[in-house]
Design a protein around this motif. Structure first.
Motif, short mmCIF file in Angstrom:
data_model
loop_
_atom_site.label_atom_id
_atom_site.label_comp_id
_atom_site.label_asym_id
_atom_site.label_seq_id
_atom_site.Cartn_x
_atom_site.Cartn_y
_atom_site.Cartn_z
N ARG A 107 127.99 87.59 -26.28
CA ARG A 107 127.52 88.19 -27.53
C ARG A 107 127.71 87.21 -28.67
N GLY A 108 126.70 87.01 -29.46
CA GLY A 108 126.82 86.22 -30.68
C GLY A 108 127.53 84.90 -30.47
N ASN A 109 128.57 84.69 -31.26
CA ASN A 109 129.27 83.40 -31.20
C ASN A 109 130.56 83.47 -30.40
N GLN A 110 130.74 84.55 -29.69
CA GLN A 110 131.93 84.71 -28.86
C GLN A 110 132.21 83.43 -28.07
N ALA A 111 133.48 83.03 -28.04
CA ALA A 111 133.83 81.81 -27.32
C ALA A 111 133.75 82.06 -25.82
N LEU A 112 133.54 80.99 -25.05
CA LEU A 112 133.46 81.15 -23.61
C LEU A 112 134.84 81.42 -23.03
N SER A 113 134.88 82.24 -21.99
CA SER A 113 136.15 82.54 -21.34
C SER A 113 136.57 81.36 -20.46
N ALA A 114 137.79 81.41 -19.98
CA ALA A 114 138.28 80.34 -19.10
C ALA A 114 137.41 80.25 -17.85
N ARG A 115 137.01 81.40 -17.32
CA ARG A 115 136.16 81.40 -16.14
C ARG A 115 134.83 80.70 -16.43
N GLU A 116 134.27 80.98 -17.61
CA GLU A 116 132.98 80.39 -17.95
C GLU A 116 133.10 78.88 -18.17
N ARG A 117 134.22 78.47 -18.76
CA ARG A 117 134.40 77.02 -18.96
C ARG A 117 134.54 76.32 -17.62
N GLU A 118 135.22 77.00 -16.69
CA GLU A 118 135.35 76.44 -15.34
C GLU A 118 133.98 76.37 -14.65
N LEU A 119 133.19 77.41 -14.88
CA LEU A 119 131.84 77.44 -14.34
C LEU A 119 131.03 76.23 -14.83
N CYS A 120 131.16 75.96 -16.12
CA CYS A 120 130.45 74.81 -16.71
C CYS A 120 130.92 73.51 -16.07
N ARG A 121 132.24 73.41 -15.92
CA ARG A 121 132.80 72.19 -15.36
C ARG A 121 132.26 71.96 -13.94
N ARG A 122 132.22 73.05 -13.18
CA ARG A 122 131.75 72.91 -11.80
C ARG A 122 130.28 72.58 -11.74
N ALA A 123 129.51 73.18 -12.62
CA ALA A 123 128.07 72.88 -12.61
C ALA A 123 127.85 71.41 -12.96
#
Lengths: 265, 373
Positions: A107-123
């Motif tokens: 939603r909006g500018n909500q920061a990414l969660s730890a899981r999402e940051r990990e997802l980005c790292r893996r991608a």
């Protein structure tokens, strides 16, 4: 899992039918390659799937539901796209661009969660761009940028992935890696490709477009034939069977191109 | 039979990835430093405001300035000897400096938004022809004596209406099947600017009194010489709303910069976003031009300077740009009114003379890229 259906899709632009009554089913977890000469309507069909274009007739359906009745955000959670827009306007870092793949989920500018940051790292690791994480995207080479954009699409956690010429700018290593990743991803994939040999290797089914119409569809071995190459692509080429994988492969030389009827500008 | 490497499913493949050394690094240093930067800039701004209120033709030390401001805010009393200084501080300089703060902040964020909206690095708040419309409106009101019911605000109202008229025309002319088209917006805006400049020249030509000429000069160069407390509430609301709304859409602006097709595939409705941006930035620019004229350069350069400093992500840029813009504007205005005092230089001259060299040097020193090399 999610299936994708182009249900009698038609697109008319300024009175010209660019895609005509295209019926194509991409079953769940299948990789379907859309091939055809320039101007055959491949990109136009894909644009309807990622909703940059509203079909003038027919519909794109996800598990039976008409996309045009879904909010954009909802379809963006299911369908991710790699478009032909390579360049960003602004010099974001690679990790910022990849993180934008989460836009439909947060939603909006909500920061990414730890899981999402990990997802980005893996991608990023998956697309071999992790070492570029803090580089500006505008300073990357075309191939590096293309891989960053694929990573961004993966981070979207889609069920359907639509890719328009994903192998553009990629070196051979990364072309093969990308297509084998698609094949093994478990995603429902619709992809346009120009390299017929790669298409035959990577796709479960090939759909051939010519002048906006579907002219052939089936497993690569049935679709990639010398006759089709002659009639649709205007190429006199030999089709052989790959000695190791058994998929059809096209052999051609500089004398292969013929004049195509009806394709004269 | 040998086959292509089997990477396995997305999840298993991802799970089997080795941990990459250094990849655990937190989001880049600038991202976590943003609150610190904002706090420092707010401090710099507060000090700048205090100094700027004290400095001028009659210099008042910061301590005295604070005392007057305190007296004004709390309704305290001051001695009879101080009345003149108090009047200068409270009635003349304070509204002027506060207006500089608001307009500096407003033009900077509007510049960020417009550059994102039209996807063009050369865009600034006036690229859509707003300033020429405002000037023409102001001059027309001045010459014809229209809107007299609004008293001293008549000319500002004329400027605002002129700005809105141009925006509406640009909007109508740039609308196509695919919504507002970025390049068409810019081209239409530039064309409109020429058109309204011609109208303005025509008025000045036929009504060659000194007043209309100086009105034109004021509106095309800009300045805070006419600042009053009366103008502040509207501009405060406009600037605050603009900053708050744009910040809410920071991520959407990031997505928009990836291209319209990609934006749609990420669930951002570019048609609606661009329409919303157009309305918001037009109203904000119109309101600011109405009180201070078209102060050039700030809305073009501050966005670039801030991106050079903290990167392109709009969350950061939109937090920092208004503060940088405000500080810059306060000092530019101070220079404009003190350099050759008691005469006052046009503010646009200062913003350009100070800003352009700084900008060019920075552009050359750092590898700054906007849409290309």
């Amino acid at each position: 899992m999610t299936s994708l259906l182009l249900d009698g899709l038609s697109v008319t632009i300024d009175g010209a039918a660019v895609v005509e009554d295209l019926a194509l089913a991409v079953e769940a977890r299948q990789v379907v390659g859309l091939i055809g000469p320039n101007g055959s309507g491949k990109t136009t069909a894909l644009r309807c799937v990622y909703r940059a274009l509203r079909p003038t007739g027919g519909a794109v359906r996800i598990d039976g539901k008409d996309l045009s009745h879904m909010p954009l955000r909802d379809s963006a959670r299911v369908i991710a796209a790699l478009t032909q827009e390579g360049r960003a306007d602004l010099d974001f870092t690679v990790e910022e661009v990849v993180a934008l793949g989460r836009a439909p989920h947060v939603r909006g500018n909500q920061a990414l969660s730890a899981r999402e940051r990990e997802l980005c790292r893996r991608a990023m690791a998956r697309m071999e761009v992790l070492h570029l994480a803090s580089r500006g995207v505008l300073s990357l080479s075309g191939g590096e940028r293309q891989r960053v954009l694929v990573a961004r699409a993966l981070v979207q956690e889609p069920q359907v992935l639509v890719l328009d010429e994903p192998t553009n700018h990629l070196d051979l290593h990364h072309q093969i890696r990308l297509l084998s990743m698609l094949k093994g991803s478990g995603l429902t994939v619709l992809v346009t490709l120009h390299d017929l040999n790669l298409a035959a290797s990577a796709c479960d089914r090939l759909a051939v477009l010519s002048h906006g119409r579907l002219v052939a569809y089936g497993p690569p071995a049935d679709v990639v034939t010398e006759e089709l190459l002659r009639e649709v692509f205007g190429v006199e080429a030999s089709v052989v069977t790959h000695p190791l994988t058994g998929v059809p492969q096209v052999l051609y030389d500089l004398g292969s191109a013929t004049t195509m009827e009806g394709n004269v500008a | 039979m040998r086959s292509l490497p089997e990477p396995g499913s997305l999840d298993s493949d991802v799970a089997s990835l080795p941990a990459v050394p250094g990849a655990e690094a937190p989001p880049s240093a600038t991202a976590s430093a943003t609150p610190l930067i904002v706090a420092s800039l707010a401090g710099v701004l507060a000090v700048s405001v205090l100094l700027a209120i004290g400095l001028g033709a009659a210099t008042v030390p910061p301590g005295e300035t604070l005392r007057y401001l305190w007296a004004a805010v709390t309704g305290g009393s001051i001695s009879a000897d101080d009345v003149t200084a108090y009047q200068i501080i409270w009635q003349v300089r304070t509204p002027r400096v506060l207006l500089a703060v608001l307009v500096g902040a407003g033009l900077s964020v509007v510049g960020v938004a417009i550059q994102a909206m039209v996807r063009n690095a050369l865009a600034d708040p006036f690229v859509l022809g707003v300033s020429s419309g405002a000037s023409a409106g102001a001059v027309l009101v001045g010459v014809t004596g229209a809107l007299t019911a609004l008293g001293i605000y008549a000319v500002s109202a004329g400027a605002f209406l002129g700005a809105l008229l141009v925006s509406a025309l640009v909007y109508l002319a740039s609308r196509g099947a695919g919504g507002l088209m970025p390049l068409r917006l810019v081209l239409t805006g530039v064309a409109m600017a020429f058109g309204f400049q011609a109208v303005m020249s025509l008025i000045v030509y036929f009504v060659p009194d000194g007043e209309s000429t100086s009105t034109v000069l004021f509106w095309s160069m800009g300045g805070f010489g006419a600042a009053t407390w009366g103008a502040l509430p509207v501009v405060t609301v406009v600037t605050a709303v603009t900053v708050v709304v744009l910040r809410r859409f920071a991520r959407s602006l990031d997505v928009l910069a990836l291209g319209d097709e990609t934006s749609v595939s990420l669930g951002v409705d570019t048609l609606r976003l661009r329409r919303g941006l157009f309305v918001l930035t037009s109203l904000a620019t119109g309101a600011m031009v109405a009180v201070s004229g078209a102060i050039g350069f700030v809305g073009l350069v501050i966005p670039h300077l801030v991106r050079l400093w903290v990167g392109a992500a709009h969350g950061r840029v939109l937090a920092i740009a208004p503060l940088v813009g405000a500080v810059f504007m306060v000092w530019a205005d101070l220079v404009a009114r003190t350099l050759v005092a008691p005469r006052e230089l046009p503010l646009g001259v200062i913003t350009a003379l100070v800003g352009v060299p700084v900008f060019v040097v920075l552009l050359r020193r750092r590898g700054y890229l906007f849409g290309g090399r």
